[in-house]
Design a protein around this motif. Structure first.
Motif, PDB file in Angstrom:
ATOM      1  N   PRO A 208      64.090 -35.187  60.850  1.00 47.46           N
ATOM      2  CA  PRO A 208      64.708 -35.989  61.521  1.00 47.46           C
ATOM      3  C   PRO A 208      64.471 -37.521  60.863  1.00 47.46           C
ATOM      4  O   PRO A 208      65.001 -38.670  60.983  1.00 47.46           O
ATOM      5  CB  PRO A 208      64.810 -35.824  62.608  1.00 47.46           C
ATOM      6  N   PHE A 209      62.899 -37.613  60.097  1.00 49.26           N
ATOM      7  CA  PHE A 209      62.290 -38.369  59.618  1.00 49.26           C
ATOM      8  C   PHE A 209      62.077 -38.400  58.337  1.00 49.26           C
ATOM      9  O   PHE A 209      60.974 -39.724  57.850  1.00 49.26           O
ATOM     10  CB  PHE A 209      60.812 -38.456  60.320  1.00 49.26           C
ATOM     11  N   LYS A 210      62.881 -38.355  58.162  1.00 48.25           N
ATOM     12  CA  LYS A 210      63.237 -38.265  56.806  1.00 48.25           C
ATOM     13  C   LYS A 210      63.254 -39.665  55.497  1.00 48.25           C
ATOM     14  O   LYS A 210      62.497 -40.678  54.942  1.00 48.25           O
ATOM     15  CB  LYS A 210      64.330 -38.084  56.143  1.00 48.25           C
ATOM     16  N   LYS A 211      64.151 -40.565  56.071  1.00 41.89           N
ATOM     17  CA  LYS A 211      63.483 -42.159  56.229  1.00 41.89           C
ATOM     18  C   LYS A 211      62.447 -42.520  56.080  1.00 41.89           C
ATOM     19  O   LYS A 211      61.600 -43.766  55.255  1.00 41.89           O
ATOM     20  CB  LYS A 211      64.341 -42.755  56.114  1.00 41.89           C
ATOM     21  N   GLU A 212      61.501 -42.005  56.730  1.00 42.07           N
ATOM     22  CA  GLU A 212      60.038 -42.814  56.618  1.00 42.07           C
ATOM     23  C   GLU A 212      59.334 -42.127  55.626  1.00 42.07           C
ATOM     24  O   GLU A 212      57.933 -42.198  55.489  1.00 42.07           O
ATOM     25  CB  GLU A 212      59.369 -42.235  57.965  1.00 42.07           C
ATOM     26  N   ALA A 213      59.338 -41.491  54.480  1.00 39.61           N
ATOM     27  CA  ALA A 213      58.725 -40.595  53.752  1.00 39.61           C
ATOM     28  C   ALA A 213      59.324 -40.604  51.966  1.00 39.61           C
ATOM     29  O   ALA A 213      60.272 -40.353  51.881  1.00 39.61           O
ATOM     30  CB  ALA A 213      58.564 -39.060  53.860  1.00 39.61           C
ATOM     31  N   ASN A 214      58.694 -40.531  51.194  1.00 41.73           N
ATOM     32  CA  ASN A 214      58.586 -40.723  49.825  1.00 41.73           C
ATOM     33  C   ASN A 214      58.708 -39.435  49.338  1.00 41.73           C
ATOM     34  O   ASN A 214      59.545 -39.041  48.354  1.00 41.73           O
ATOM     35  CB  ASN A 214      57.189 -41.114  49.270  1.00 41.73           C
ATOM     36  N   PHE A 215      58.266 -38.255  50.074  1.00 42.49           N
ATOM     37  CA  PHE A 215      59.270 -36.511  49.767  1.00 42.49           C
ATOM     38  C   PHE A 215      59.464 -35.468  50.894  1.00 42.49           C
ATOM     39  O   PHE A 215      58.557 -35.793  52.224  1.00 42.49           O
ATOM     40  CB  PHE A 215      57.783 -36.279  48.681  1.00 42.49           C
ATOM     41  N   HIS A 216      59.849 -34.956  50.343  1.00 43.78           N
ATOM     42  CA  HIS A 216      60.059 -33.810  51.982  1.00 43.78           C
ATOM     43  C   HIS A 216      60.374 -32.561  51.343  1.00 43.78           C
ATOM     44  O   HIS A 216      61.140 -32.291  50.159  1.00 43.78           O
ATOM     45  CB  HIS A 216      61.057 -34.597  52.706  1.00 43.78           C
ATOM     46  N   ILE A 217      59.571 -31.567  52.368  1.00 48.61           N
ATOM     47  CA  ILE A 217      60.085 -30.226  51.452  1.00 48.61           C
ATOM     48  C   ILE A 217      60.283 -29.415  52.598  1.00 48.61           C
ATOM     49  O   ILE A 217      59.367 -29.837  54.344  1.00 48.61           O
ATOM     50  CB  ILE A 217      58.165 -29.945  51.265  1.00 48.61           C
ATOM     51  N   THR A 218      59.953 -27.827  52.625  1.00 46.85           N
ATOM     52  CA  THR A 218      60.474 -27.489  53.865  1.00 46.85           C
ATOM     53  C   THR A 218      58.990 -25.880  53.882  1.00 46.85           C
ATOM     54  O   THR A 218      58.404 -25.302  54.846  1.00 46.85           O
ATOM     55  CB  THR A 218      61.280 -26.486  53.738  1.00 46.85           C
ATOM     56  N   LYS A 219      58.134 -25.762  52.869  1.00 45.49           N
ATOM     57  CA  LYS A 219      57.491 -25.217  52.595  1.00 45.49           C
ATOM     58  C   LYS A 219      56.069 -26.025  51.920  1.00 45.49           C
ATOM     59  O   LYS A 219      56.260 -26.485  51.019  1.00 45.49           O
ATOM     60  CB  LYS A 219      57.485 -23.951  52.544  1.00 45.49           C
ATOM     61  N   LEU A 220      54.939 -25.568  52.370  1.00 43.10           N
ATOM     62  CA  LEU A 220      53.615 -26.205  51.512  1.00 43.10           C
ATOM     63  C   LEU A 220      53.884 -26.120  50.202  1.00 43.10           C
ATOM     64  O   LEU A 220      53.441 -27.199  49.208  1.00 43.10           O
ATOM     65  CB  LEU A 220      52.316 -25.933  52.063  1.00 43.10           C
ATOM     66  N   GLU A 221      54.229 -24.827  49.848  1.00 34.52           N
ATOM     67  CA  GLU A 221      53.577 -24.554  48.519  1.00 34.52           C
ATOM     68  C   GLU A 221      54.703 -25.188  47.444  1.00 34.52           C
ATOM     69  O   GLU A 221      55.419 -25.543  45.986  1.00 34.52           O
ATOM     70  CB  GLU A 221      54.047 -23.356  47.436  1.00 34.52           C
ATOM     71  N   ASP A 222      55.788 -26.306  47.483  1.00 34.92           N
ATOM     72  CA  ASP A 222      56.888 -26.796  47.122  1.00 34.92           C
ATOM     73  C   ASP A 222      56.643 -28.344  47.008  1.00 34.92           C
ATOM     74  O   ASP A 222      56.880 -28.735  46.075  1.00 34.92           O
ATOM     75  CB  ASP A 222      58.383 -26.944  48.659  1.00 34.92           C
ATOM     76  N   ILE A 223      54.978 -28.195  47.133  1.00 34.66           N
ATOM     77  CA  ILE A 223      54.193 -29.674  46.767  1.00 34.66           C
ATOM     78  C   ILE A 223      54.448 -29.540  44.625  1.00 34.66           C
ATOM     79  O   ILE A 223      54.758 -30.645  44.518  1.00 34.66           O
ATOM     80  CB  ILE A 223      53.006 -29.910  47.747  1.00 34.66           C
ATOM     81  N   PHE A 224      54.126 -28.201  44.937  1.00 39.83           N
ATOM     82  CA  PHE A 224      53.765 -28.385  43.197  1.00 39.83           C
ATOM     83  C   PHE A 224      55.237 -28.133  42.166  1.00 39.83           C
ATOM     84  O   PHE A 224      55.110 -28.601  40.931  1.00 39.83           O
ATOM     85  CB  PHE A 224      52.923 -25.727  43.261  1.00 39.83           C
ATOM     86  N   SER A 225      56.112 -28.756  43.316  1.00 41.57           N
ATOM     87  CA  SER A 225      57.414 -29.047  42.178  1.00 41.57           C
ATOM     88  C   SER A 225      57.970 -29.769  42.062  1.00 41.57           C
ATOM     89  O   SER A 225      58.317 -30.826  41.737  1.00 41.57           O
ATOM     90  CB  SER A 225      58.863 -27.393  42.173  1.00 41.57           C
ATOM     91  N   LEU A 226      57.723 -30.352  43.121  1.00 42.92           N
ATOM     92  CA  LEU A 226      57.230 -32.668  42.944  1.00 42.92           C
ATOM     93  C   LEU A 226      57.067 -32.943  42.027  1.00 42.92           C
ATOM     94  O   LEU A 226      56.266 -32.742  41.240  1.00 42.92           O
ATOM     95  CB  LEU A 226      56.908 -32.156  44.317  1.00 42.92           C
TER      96      LEU A 226
ATOM     97  N   LYS B 199      53.124 -34.168  37.533  1.00 36.59           N
ATOM     98  CA  LYS B 199      53.263 -33.010  39.023  1.00 36.59           C
ATOM     99  C   LYS B 199      52.390 -33.836  39.964  1.00 36.59           C
ATOM    100  O   LYS B 199      52.236 -34.589  39.729  1.00 36.59           O
ATOM    101  CB  LYS B 199      53.594 -32.011  38.588  1.00 36.59           C
ATOM    102  N   LEU B 200      53.236 -34.628  41.147  1.00 40.68           N
ATOM    103  CA  LEU B 200      52.610 -34.571  42.326  1.00 40.68           C
ATOM    104  C   LEU B 200      50.546 -34.734  42.459  1.00 40.68           C
ATOM    105  O   LEU B 200      50.535 -35.206  42.339  1.00 40.68           O
ATOM    106  CB  LEU B 200      53.335 -34.785  43.558  1.00 40.68           C
ATOM    107  N   HIS B 201      50.806 -33.403  42.412  1.00 41.55           N
ATOM    108  CA  HIS B 201      49.941 -32.602  42.988  1.00 41.55           C
ATOM    109  C   HIS B 201      48.741 -32.971  41.314  1.00 41.55           C
ATOM    110  O   HIS B 201      47.505 -32.424  41.331  1.00 41.55           O
ATOM    111  CB  HIS B 201      50.165 -30.944  42.899  1.00 41.55           C
ATOM    112  N   GLN B 202      48.944 -33.457  40.420  1.00 40.75           N
ATOM    113  CA  GLN B 202      48.444 -33.754  39.774  1.00 40.75           C
ATOM    114  C   GLN B 202      47.265 -35.089  39.099  1.00 40.75           C
ATOM    115  O   GLN B 202      46.786 -35.224  38.369  1.00 40.75           O
ATOM    116  CB  GLN B 202      48.311 -33.273  37.895  1.00 40.75           C
TER     117      GLN B 202
END
Length: 196
Positions: free
Chosen positions: A178-196, A2-5
């Motif tokens: 709106p800036f999705k193409k500039e990012a590697n990942f996109h989320i709607t809330k911080l805790e979603d990071i743990f599922s990346l 996972k990303l956070h690891q």
């Protein structure tokens, strides 16, 4: 893995990422008497020195009032607590001032997660989208780009990350991205990071 690891070094934008967005930038520009179409720090940098210093003080005062009302974004405290348990370094890169950043983090109840030396503000580095602040933290931490990630809610955060050669996470609670193409990942809330 996972990303956070995978990532040991986490750099966060503050306003609108760790806290609920409260800045009305059009109202602030109007109050300062600067052009609506340019970002605030660029406008101020182009003013004559005396006027720039005066407007900077006015901006600090406006932002300090906003900082005192700061609220942590949804699930932010628990997210930071869990992320910290993976023995990662947590930093902040903001276009705000240092004094206002400390006030914001304190009001939002999340100041304990960030060492003062790991909070990079407009006094310490050229403002985003310049990558200076990310490079500064990476040098301080002896971090490699592949171990580092930038998390933010605006295109400047993502552009700064890209210029520093680090991956980026774009947070947008609206889910519009709106800036999705500039990012590697996109989320709607911080805790979603743990599922990346």
């Amino acid at each position: 893995m996972k990303l956070h690891q995978r990532k040991k070094y986490w750099i966060f934008d503050m306003d609108g990422t760790l806290t609920i967005a409260q800045h009305d930038f059009i109202a602030i520009k109007t109050e300062l008497g600067i052009p609506i179409e340019k970002d605030i720090l660029t406008s101020l940098s182009q003013l004559p020195q005396t006027l720039r210093e005066q407007k900077q003080l006015e901006l600090d005062e406006i932002e300090f009032k906003i900082a005192k009302l700061a609220k942590a974004s949804h699930g932010c405290y628990n997210f930071l607590q869990e992320l910290q348990s993976f023995s990662t370094k947590l930093g902040i890169l903001t276009r705000n001032s240092f004094k206002n950043s400390i006030e914001t983090l304190t009001a939002a109840g999340i100041s304990k997660f960030f060492s003062h030396t790991d909070i990079v503000c407009r006094e310490k580095a050229k403002p985003k989208p310049n990558p200076d602040g990310i490079l500064y933290l990476m040098k301080q931490w002896n971090a490699l780009p592949k171990e580092t990630i930038m998390v933010g809610d605006y295109v400047f955060d993502l552009e700064a990350g890209k210029k520093a050669n680090v991956e980026t996470v774009y947070i947008d609670p609206s889910g519009l991205f709106p800036f999705k193409k500039e990012a590697n990942f996109h989320i709607t809330k911080l805790e979603d990071i743990f599922s990346l």
